[in-house]
Enzyme design. Structure first.
Site, PDB file in Angstrom:
ATOM      1  N   CYS A   1       0.842  -1.198   0.000  1.00 11.87           N
ATOM      2  CA  CYS A   1       0.000   0.000   0.000  1.00 11.87           C
ATOM      3  C   CYS A   1       0.879   1.252   0.000  1.00 11.87           C
ATOM      4  O   CYS A   1       1.733   1.403   0.874  1.00 11.87           O
ATOM      5  CB  CYS A   1      -0.911   0.017   1.224  1.00 11.87           C
ATOM      6  SG  CYS A   1      -1.914   1.515   1.366  1.00 11.87           S
TER       7      CYS A   1
ATOM      8  N   CYS B   1      -1.125   7.144   6.054  1.00  9.24           N
ATOM      9  CA  CYS B   1      -2.100   6.412   6.863  1.00  9.24           C
ATOM     10  C   CYS B   1      -1.415   5.654   7.993  1.00  9.24           C
ATOM     11  O   CYS B   1      -0.372   5.021   7.789  1.00  9.24           O
ATOM     12  CB  CYS B   1      -2.870   5.447   5.966  1.00  9.24           C
ATOM     13  SG  CYS B   1      -3.987   4.342   6.864  1.00  9.24           S
TER      14      CYS B   1
ATOM     15  N   CYS C   1      -8.336   0.986   0.558  1.00  4.85           N
ATOM     16  CA  CYS C   1      -7.641   0.317   1.657  1.00  4.85           C
ATOM     17  C   CYS C   1      -7.304  -1.113   1.262  1.00  4.85           C
ATOM     18  O   CYS C   1      -8.200  -1.903   0.935  1.00  4.85           O
ATOM     19  CB  CYS C   1      -8.510   0.336   2.910  1.00  4.85           C
ATOM     20  SG  CYS C   1      -7.762  -0.536   4.308  1.00  4.85           S
TER      21      CYS C   1
ATOM     22  N   GLN D   1     -16.128  -9.563  15.419  1.00  7.47           N
ATOM     23  CA  GLN D   1     -14.727  -9.648  15.014  1.00  7.47           C
ATOM     24  C   GLN D   1     -14.562  -9.221  13.557  1.00  7.47           C
ATOM     25  O   GLN D   1     -15.382  -9.553  12.710  1.00  7.47           O
ATOM     26  CB  GLN D   1     -14.210 -11.073  15.204  1.00  7.47           C
ATOM     27  CG  GLN D   1     -14.096 -11.507  16.652  1.00  7.47           C
ATOM     28  CD  GLN D   1     -12.955 -10.815  17.380  1.00  7.47           C
ATOM     29  OE1 GLN D   1     -12.065 -10.221  16.772  1.00  7.47           O
ATOM     30  NE2 GLN D   1     -12.975 -10.910  18.700  1.00  7.47           N
TER      31      GLN D   1
ATOM     32  N   TYR E   1     -18.108 -10.346  29.837  1.00  3.79           N
ATOM     33  CA  TYR E   1     -17.926  -9.462  28.676  1.00  3.79           C
ATOM     34  C   TYR E   1     -18.416 -10.210  27.427  1.00  3.79           C
ATOM     35  O   TYR E   1     -17.746 -10.279  26.406  1.00  3.79           O
ATOM     36  CB  TYR E   1     -16.465  -9.040  28.505  1.00  3.79           C
ATOM     37  CG  TYR E   1     -15.777  -8.562  29.767  1.00  3.79           C
ATOM     38  CD1 TYR E   1     -15.861  -7.238  30.167  1.00  3.79           C
ATOM     39  CD2 TYR E   1     -15.031  -9.457  30.550  1.00  3.79           C
ATOM     40  CE1 TYR E   1     -15.219  -6.805  31.336  1.00  3.79           C
ATOM     41  CE2 TYR E   1     -14.395  -9.033  31.705  1.00  3.79           C
ATOM     42  CZ  TYR E   1     -14.494  -7.711  32.099  1.00  3.79           C
ATOM     43  OH  TYR E   1     -13.852  -7.290  33.250  1.00  3.79           O
TER      44      TYR E   1
ATOM     45  N   GLU F   1     -22.886  -8.631  30.167  1.00  2.81           N
ATOM     46  CA  GLU F   1     -22.502  -7.637  29.158  1.00  2.81           C
ATOM     47  C   GLU F   1     -23.058  -6.278  29.572  1.00  2.81           C
ATOM     48  O   GLU F   1     -24.194  -6.182  30.039  1.00  2.81           O
ATOM     49  CB  GLU F   1     -23.047  -8.047  27.783  1.00  2.81           C
ATOM     50  CG  GLU F   1     -22.884  -7.018  26.689  1.00  2.81           C
ATOM     51  CD  GLU F   1     -21.439  -6.620  26.447  1.00  2.81           C
ATOM     52  OE1 GLU F   1     -21.201  -5.412  26.275  1.00  2.81           O
ATOM     53  OE2 GLU F   1     -20.558  -7.507  26.449  1.00  2.81           O
TER      54      GLU F   1
ATOM     55  N   ASP G   1     -13.444 -12.230  28.302  1.00  3.44           N
ATOM     56  CA  ASP G   1     -13.124 -11.602  27.012  1.00  3.44           C
ATOM     57  C   ASP G   1     -13.219 -10.079  27.179  1.00  3.44           C
ATOM     58  O   ASP G   1     -14.092  -9.427  26.604  1.00  3.44           O
ATOM     59  CB  ASP G   1     -14.092 -12.099  25.935  1.00  3.44           C
ATOM     60  CG  ASP G   1     -13.738 -11.593  24.544  1.00  3.44           C
ATOM     61  OD1 ASP G   1     -12.637 -11.041  24.379  1.00  3.44           O
ATOM     62  OD2 ASP G   1     -14.583 -11.728  23.631  1.00  3.44           O
TER      63      ASP G   1
ATOM     64  N   CYS H   1      -7.064  -9.054  23.639  1.00  3.58           N
ATOM     65  CA  CYS H   1      -6.638  -8.319  22.445  1.00  3.58           C
ATOM     66  C   CYS H   1      -5.453  -7.412  22.737  1.00  3.58           C
ATOM     67  O   CYS H   1      -4.987  -6.709  21.831  1.00  3.58           O
ATOM     68  CB  CYS H   1      -7.797  -7.516  21.863  1.00  3.58           C
ATOM     69  SG  CYS H   1      -8.511  -6.309  22.992  1.00  3.58           S
TER      70      CYS H   1
END
Length: 421
Positions: free
Chosen positions: A87, A95, A178, A251, A280, A304, A349, A376
């Site tokens: 890219c 970017c 993108c 996701q 979560y 949640e 999570d 994550c």
């Protein structure tokens, strides 16, 4: 991945740095955040667009107390792991969405593995031998490093042009298209080359679901003000169909949901009749997968805090009457005993900030036989692993997945076990 020359970051003999100054340096080890570490006259410099062992000209972009940030703008001695970015926007000053397009796909996995190892030892308190025993290695997902991102949020500049943001900036870069976006998103007439303008929007959200739905929403003051395509989309994962708001959380890699479900089930090994907490829990991905293993009479509690997530969970899990959906913050639900034991299995999570010590302590107090932790952020995960360890628990298994190719992000699934009873 090729290591740094001389076994560590280069140290250049010179005096203090200035912003926008260009300096020649040798790049050291990888660091969290898509950087490598170098030193100039003893000062730490976090360098983007570089690889360990390279000799580069770096331009200083930020000065902070004790460290500086810089971009490698010229490569004097290249690493064998370097490739030309696919890219043209993934370069200094453009970017900031992709951190690692200059790195071969195999070396990207090594890069992320190195970051995970470093965080587990530095923040998690594990020894090198303990990390070795876990066999930490980040795995690629099917589909390759480009064209995978099924949800893209474009920012809009003052001229109404949609684009992506510069690194650590609110400046919008009006790109042509993108390279990591899903093909169905790339074809949407959203960006400037198509002539599109979004004069009243602050952002444009695009979705290409695994169920084949494509949606575009203009966002003003945080609210979707206009939608092209369906307002709800269908996702397919864990052997089920899921209906979600187009702007709802899911996701972003098409293979991510099934990959994470497979890892959680494999590590926890649920048994018929066992009870479980899905903390979560979002729309209920893990709760549904657990329900399929523990059977229709077992109790599962999903917690949640997002109203949108709660609504999605109640709709999508309506056929599973033994799954209770609790609308609350996890720490509040545990502290106020809106979720009570005994419980056999827990899935954590949490958001990027991690679960945190109070949640970990309350989970441990419930005495489950196993916890699967989906993370994550390796740093937050490592800090929580240390909290578990302080309570006698151990990290007994760990999987790493490259859910976000070309970026510095990595997803982990860990198995935490209590002391032998």
């Amino acid at each position: 991945m090729t290591g740094p020359t001389g076994g560590g970051p280069g140290t250049e003999e010179r005096r203090g740095l200035e912003e926008a100054e260009r300096v020649e340096l040798t790049v050291g080890a990888v660091a969290p955040g898509g950087h490598c570490v170098a030193r100039v006259d003893g000062q730490v410099v976090f360098v983007r667009h570089a690889l360990p062992g390279e000799r580069v000209i770096a331009e200083v972009t930020e000065l902070h107390k004790g460290f500086a940030r810089a971009d490698a703008v010229e490569i004097l001695t290249a690493s064998p792991d370097r490739v030309e970015q696919p890219c043209p926007w993934a370069k200094p000053g453009r970017c900031g969405g992709c951190d690692l397009q200059h790195v071969t796909p195999a070396a990207q996995l090594d890069w992320k593995t190195a970051v995970v190892r470093e965080q587990l030892t530095r923040l998690g308190g594990l020894t090198d031998a303990e990390v070795d025993a876990l066999g930490v290695a980040v795995e690629a997902l099917p589909g390759g490093p480009l064209g995978w991102r099924s949800r893209v949020r474009y920012a809009v500049d003052a001229a109404g042009r949609a684009g992506l943001l510069k690194h650590r900036s609110h400046e919008v870069v009006p790109i042509d298209w993108c390279r990591i976006a899903h093909p169905a998103i790339r074809e949407l007439p959203v960006l400037t080359p198509s002539g599109a303008r979004w004069p009243d929007a602050e952002a444009v959200e695009t979705v290409a679901s695994t169920g084949g739905d494509v949606s575009v929403a203009a966002v003003t003051e945080g609210v979707a003000t206009g939608v092209s395509g369906p307002q709800t989309v269908r996702e397919v994962a864990a052997g089920r169909d899921w209906t979600l708001p187009a702007a709802g959380f899911w996701q972003v890699h098409p293979a991510a949901a099934d990959t994470l479900v497979g890892a959680v089930l494999d590590l926890l090994d649920p048994r018929p009749g066992e009870s479980a907490w899905d903390l979560y829990g979002g729309a209920g991905l893990f709760a549904a997968a657990l329900a399929g293993r523990v059977g229709p009479q077992a109790r599962i509690t999903l917690v949640e805090s997002s109203a949108q997530g709660v609504a999605a969970a109640r709709e999508n899990l309506a056929d599973l009457p033994r799954v209770e959906v609790v609308a609350a913050r996890v720490e509040t639900a545990l502290a106020r005993r809106r979720v009570t034991g005994p419980v056999d299995l827990v899935v954590l999570d949490p958001p990027r900030s991690g679960a945190g010590a109070p949640v970990v302590r309350d989970v441990v107090a419930a005495r489950p036989r196993a916890v699967a932790y989906v993370a994550c952020d390796p740093a937050a995960f490592a800090r929580d692993v240390r909290t578990f360890a302080g309570l006698g628990w151990r990290l007994a298994g760990l999987r790493g997945y490259d859910l976000f190719p070309m970026t510095q992000h990595v997803e982990l699934v860990g198995l935490l076990l209590p002391p032998a009873r």
